[in-house]
Enzyme design. Sequence first.
Site, PDB file in Angstrom:
ATOM      1  N   SER A  33      -3.127  47.474   0.672  1.00  0.00           N
ATOM      2  CA  SER A  33      -2.271  48.625   0.397  1.00  0.00           C
ATOM      3  C   SER A  33      -2.778  49.759   1.279  1.00  0.00           C
ATOM      4  O   SER A  33      -3.926  49.705   1.759  1.00  0.00           O
ATOM      5  CB  SER A  33      -2.407  48.996  -1.079  1.00  0.00           C
ATOM      6  OG  SER A  33      -1.946  50.311  -1.317  1.00  0.00           O
TER       7      SER A  33
ATOM      8  N   TYR B 166      -7.415  50.323  -8.903  1.00  0.00           N
ATOM      9  CA  TYR B 166      -6.570  49.801  -7.819  1.00  0.00           C
ATOM     10  C   TYR B 166      -7.200  50.094  -6.454  1.00  0.00           C
ATOM     11  O   TYR B 166      -7.298  49.223  -5.592  1.00  0.00           O
ATOM     12  CB  TYR B 166      -5.191  50.439  -7.932  1.00  0.00           C
ATOM     13  CG  TYR B 166      -4.120  49.863  -7.027  1.00  0.00           C
ATOM     14  CD1 TYR B 166      -3.500  48.647  -7.333  1.00  0.00           C
ATOM     15  CD2 TYR B 166      -3.695  50.535  -5.885  1.00  0.00           C
ATOM     16  CE1 TYR B 166      -2.495  48.128  -6.521  1.00  0.00           C
ATOM     17  CE2 TYR B 166      -2.693  50.030  -5.078  1.00  0.00           C
ATOM     18  CZ  TYR B 166      -2.089  48.825  -5.395  1.00  0.00           C
ATOM     19  OH  TYR B 166      -1.096  48.323  -4.587  1.00  0.00           O
TER      20      TYR B 166
HETATM   21  P1  NAD Z   1       5.793  43.068  -8.525  1.00  0.00           P
HETATM   22  O1  NAD Z   1       5.438  43.557  -9.884  1.00  0.00           O
HETATM   23  O2  NAD Z   1       7.202  43.153  -8.058  1.00  0.00           O
HETATM   24  O3  NAD Z   1       5.312  41.557  -8.343  1.00  0.00           O
HETATM   25  C1  NAD Z   1       4.014  41.147  -8.709  1.00  0.00           C
HETATM   26  C2  NAD Z   1       4.065  39.665  -9.037  1.00  0.00           C
HETATM   27  O4  NAD Z   1       2.701  39.255  -9.313  1.00  0.00           O
HETATM   28  C3  NAD Z   1       4.900  39.330 -10.278  1.00  0.00           C
HETATM   29  O5  NAD Z   1       5.787  38.256  -9.987  1.00  0.00           O
HETATM   30  C4  NAD Z   1       3.855  38.932 -11.327  1.00  0.00           C
HETATM   31  O6  NAD Z   1       4.326  37.939 -12.236  1.00  0.00           O
HETATM   32  C5  NAD Z   1       2.746  38.383 -10.433  1.00  0.00           C
HETATM   33  N1  NAD Z   1       1.441  38.379 -11.107  1.00  0.00           N
HETATM   34  C6  NAD Z   1       0.857  39.393 -11.793  1.00  0.00           C
HETATM   35  N2  NAD Z   1      -0.306  38.975 -12.290  1.00  0.00           N
HETATM   36  C7  NAD Z   1      -0.481  37.683 -11.903  1.00  0.00           C
HETATM   37  C8  NAD Z   1      -1.494  36.714 -12.098  1.00  0.00           C
HETATM   38  N3  NAD Z   1      -2.572  36.978 -12.835  1.00  0.00           N
HETATM   39  N4  NAD Z   1      -1.327  35.500 -11.545  1.00  0.00           N
HETATM   40  C9  NAD Z   1      -0.222  35.206 -10.825  1.00  0.00           C
HETATM   41  N5  NAD Z   1       0.778  36.075 -10.615  1.00  0.00           N
HETATM   42  C10 NAD Z   1       0.653  37.307 -11.153  1.00  0.00           C
HETATM   43  O7  NAD Z   1       4.803  43.873  -7.547  1.00  0.00           O
HETATM   44  P2  NAD Z   1       4.852  44.168  -5.963  1.00  0.00           P
HETATM   45  O8  NAD Z   1       5.118  45.593  -5.789  1.00  0.00           O
HETATM   46  O9  NAD Z   1       5.684  43.157  -5.278  1.00  0.00           O
HETATM   47  O10 NAD Z   1       3.307  43.958  -5.604  1.00  0.00           O
HETATM   48  C11 NAD Z   1       2.823  42.800  -4.961  1.00  0.00           C
HETATM   49  C12 NAD Z   1       1.511  43.128  -4.274  1.00  0.00           C
HETATM   50  O11 NAD Z   1       1.740  44.153  -3.301  1.00  0.00           O
HETATM   51  C13 NAD Z   1       0.426  43.659  -5.194  1.00  0.00           C
HETATM   52  O12 NAD Z   1      -0.826  43.142  -4.811  1.00  0.00           O
HETATM   53  C14 NAD Z   1       0.476  45.157  -4.958  1.00  0.00           C
HETATM   54  O13 NAD Z   1      -0.748  45.781  -5.235  1.00  0.00           O
HETATM   55  C15 NAD Z   1       0.798  45.177  -3.486  1.00  0.00           C
HETATM   56  N6  NAD Z   1       1.374  46.447  -3.008  1.00  0.00           N
HETATM   57  C16 NAD Z   1       2.529  46.918  -3.522  1.00  0.00           C
HETATM   58  C17 NAD Z   1       3.062  48.098  -3.030  1.00  0.00           C
HETATM   59  C18 NAD Z   1       4.336  48.675  -3.547  1.00  0.00           C
HETATM   60  O14 NAD Z   1       4.620  49.850  -3.223  1.00  0.00           O
HETATM   61  N7  NAD Z   1       5.160  47.929  -4.275  1.00  0.00           N
HETATM   62  C19 NAD Z   1       2.394  48.801  -2.012  1.00  0.00           C
HETATM   63  C20 NAD Z   1       1.203  48.284  -1.521  1.00  0.00           C
HETATM   64  C21 NAD Z   1       0.711  47.093  -2.018  1.00  0.00           C
END
Ligand code: NAD
Length: 262
Positions: free
Chosen positions: A145, A158
């Site tokens: 991130s 985080y």
């Molecule tokens: P999201 O909530 O849309 O998807 C997350 C997915 O992870 C879900 O399908 C959930 O079921 C799964 N998950 C959660 N815990 C789990 C576990 N213990 N085992 C297996 N699966 C699990 O979130 P997102 O925004 O798509 O985030 C995905 C990644 O991207 C994360 O690591 C997040 O930190 C990172 N990220 C997101 C953003 C953002 O702005 N959305 C920015 C930077 C980084």
Amino acid sequence: MNQAALSGKVALVTGAASGIGEACARALASAGAAVVIADMNMAGATRVADAIVGAGGKALALCMDVTSEAQVNAGIDEVVRHFGQIDLLLANAGVQIVHPIEDFPFEDWKKMLAIHGDGAFLTTKAAYKHMKTSGRGGKIIYMGSVHSHEASVLKSAYVFAKHGLLGLARVVAKEGAPHKIHSYVVCPGFVLTPLVEKQIPEQAARLGISESDVVKNVMLKATVDGEFTTLADVGNLVCFLAQDAGALTGQSFNVSHGWNMN
Ligand code: NAD
């Protein structure tokens, strides 16, 4: 992207039932990879895998909680049984829990480190073993991130976890080099996914400001143009790194509309 660029490759994406993981899995499949949709949400994983197969791609849905060593090991062994190999791991599963540091419940801190830290370690360890013994090497990409490089209020766990991925990727780059195993950290700015949609009202309540102020003056304030990063921006970067020959190994890559320019 060339539709055959990743033809013959097998990619496993954790947290692929939603958001960024789903988008990256679909992008990898569009580039020709067989994709394993690993998530603890099996209904969501099946939906994504069915959509990829329906579009003519190859996909397998896998129930995997990345904090469970037994589930991770069994799941990655199943991938190798099913597709014969694993060439790419995208360790993406993640959640967000926000609290001021003095109120941060220890249980929430441990949950964050288990999903982001243990999950990245356990999936790396299991996939690395197959990549090494196959002699083919592979790619391990971590979903970091901008918070791998920057800090924000309320996000101590985080930020700690996402900074840690930089270190893990650097070790994997060094240990993996003799085995053609390369590592990368992808660092998006805010992307509108369920994880972020949930944060907007939470941060508004905690900071005592409106939801539109959270978007404008907290989430996107430091970007150069006030724009969210898109799912396609992140998917394109992952597909690009999936084809790197190793010159970029160990590095992190921001995709954040200028929020962080390192
Ligand atoms: P999201 O909530 O849309 O998807 C997350 C997915 O992870 C879900 O399908 C959930 O079921 C799964 N998950 C959660 N815990 C789990 C576990 N213990 N085992 C297996 N699966 C699990 O979130 P997102 O925004 O798509 O985030 C995905 C990644 O991207 C994360 O690591 C997040 O930190 C990172 N990220 C997101 C953003 C953002 O702005 N959305 C920015 C930077 C980084």
